[in-house]
Scaffold this motif. Structure first.
Motif, PDB file in Angstrom:
ATOM      1  N   ALA A  54       0.872  -1.326  -0.279  1.00 52.95           N
ATOM      2  CA  ALA A  54      -0.014  -0.214  -0.131  1.00 52.95           C
ATOM      3  C   ALA A  54       0.983   1.291  -0.101  1.00 52.95           C
ATOM      4  CB  ALA A  54      -0.953  -0.112   1.221  1.00 52.95           C
ATOM      5  N   ASP A  55       0.089   2.433  -0.530  1.00 54.05           N
ATOM      6  CA  ASP A  55       0.643   3.717  -1.016  1.00 54.05           C
ATOM      7  C   ASP A  55       0.689   4.099   1.092  1.00 54.05           C
ATOM      8  OD1 ASP A  55       2.032   5.854  -0.481  1.00 54.05           O
ATOM      9  OD2 ASP A  55       0.539   6.692  -2.805  1.00 54.05           O
ATOM     10  N   GLU A  57       3.232   6.441   2.067  1.00 54.70           N
ATOM     11  CA  GLU A  57       4.045   7.978   2.334  1.00 54.70           C
ATOM     12  C   GLU A  57       3.753   8.919   2.682  1.00 54.70           C
ATOM     13  OE1 GLU A  57       7.311   7.242   0.668  1.00 54.70           O
ATOM     14  OE2 GLU A  57       6.644   5.274   0.529  1.00 54.70           O
ATOM     15  N   ASP A  58       2.457   9.177   2.252  1.00 47.47           N
ATOM     16  CA  ASP A  58       2.246  10.817   2.368  1.00 47.47           C
ATOM     17  C   ASP A  58       0.950  11.160   3.454  1.00 47.47           C
ATOM     18  OD1 ASP A  58       1.674  13.419   2.632  1.00 47.47           O
ATOM     19  OD2 ASP A  58       1.074  13.801   1.250  1.00 47.47           O
ATOM     20  N   THR A  75       5.309  13.023   5.924  1.00 47.48           N
ATOM     21  CA  THR A  75       6.272  13.812   5.259  1.00 47.48           C
ATOM     22  C   THR A  75       7.733  14.025   5.257  1.00 47.48           C
ATOM     23  OG1 THR A  75       4.745  15.409   4.589  1.00 47.48           O
ATOM     24  CG2 THR A  75       5.377  13.676   2.906  1.00 47.48           C
ATOM     25  N   GLU A 147      -5.306   0.114  -1.241  1.00 42.42           N
ATOM     26  CA  GLU A 147      -3.968   0.836  -2.109  1.00 42.42           C
ATOM     27  C   GLU A 147      -2.768   2.498  -1.985  1.00 42.42           C
ATOM     28  OE1 GLU A 147      -4.389   3.010  -6.861  1.00 42.42           O
ATOM     29  OE2 GLU A 147      -6.594   3.600  -5.315  1.00 42.42           O
ATOM     30  N   LYS A 148      -4.364   3.280  -0.827  1.00 43.00           N
ATOM     31  CA  LYS A 148      -3.391   4.487  -0.518  1.00 43.00           C
ATOM     32  C   LYS A 148      -4.424   4.510   0.755  1.00 43.00           C
ATOM     33  CE  LYS A 148      -2.085   9.374  -0.478  1.00 43.00           C
ATOM     34  NZ  LYS A 148      -0.893   9.019  -0.309  1.00 43.00           N
TER      35      LYS A 148
END
Length: 198
Positions: A54-55, A57-58, A75, A147-148
């Motif tokens: 999964a994303d 990152e942010d 971030t 997914e995210k």
């Protein structure tokens, strides 16, 4: 995008001060292998492997999903997380403003705010539907791939609820169609077998 609110007994959101006086808001934003309360027409279970790939990152942490009250962000490292076999655990370090103290920290410390929530999208073909107990009014949705994750944080209502989305509806309708087609094929095969036995 879908929104889930984790029950109070599973989210464990709290406000704590570290040895340096910095306030942290830790909580559990996603729980694995727990059946939700009824979400409209179905129940949901999130697979422990759903976050693989999964994303992440942010991710932003907000109070009650309100982007005005940002508590942390991955971030800039004011939001960190860990994932284990129980779920996704977060730790937000909000700005030490009076507004955040009055509207977020103190309500959490005094247990006016007791739940956590997260916003996410399911990957394509990232859920499965179980209709085996449909006659008892139980339809299960297994989220197998997220997914995210967009946002996670403390929320006022300690109930596992959802915002129904077109994505969930489409997934459900496709799964139901496949389920009905499979039922039709089984009945057709059974009828042919009965005819051959006569």
């Amino acid at each position: 995008m879908e929104t889930r609110i984790v029950p109070q007994n599973l989210s464990q959101v709290r406000a704590v001060s570290g040895a340096d006086g910095v306030v942290h808001i830790p909580g559990t934003g996603i729980v694995f292998n727990q059946r939700s309360q009824k979400l409209g027409w179905f129940y949901e279970i999130i697979d422990p492997r759903a976050l693989n790939g999964a994303d992440l990152e942010d991710i932003v942490s907000c109070f009650n999903h309100n982007m005005v009250y940002v508590l942390g962000r991955t971030t800039n490292k004011t939001l960190t997380y860990t994932i284990d076999d129980k779920g996704f655990h977060y730790d937000a370090v909000p700005l030490p403003t009076q507004t955040i103290k009055d509207l977020v920290i103190e309500p959490i410390r005094n247990e006016y705010v007791t739940g956590s929530s997260f916003m996410f999208t399911t990957a394509e073909n990232g859920d499965e539907w179980d209709f085996s107990q449909e006659r008892d009014g139980v339809i299960l949705r297994y989220v197998t791939r997220i997914e995210k994750v967009f946002e996670v944080g403390p929320v006022t209502l300690p109930a596992y609820t959802q915002t129904t989305t077109d994505v969930v509806q489409r997934s459900y309708e496709a799964a139901m169609k496949a389920h009905k087609e499979q039922e039709r094929q089984y009945l057709s095969q059974y009828a042919r077998m009965r005819m051959q036995m006569i």
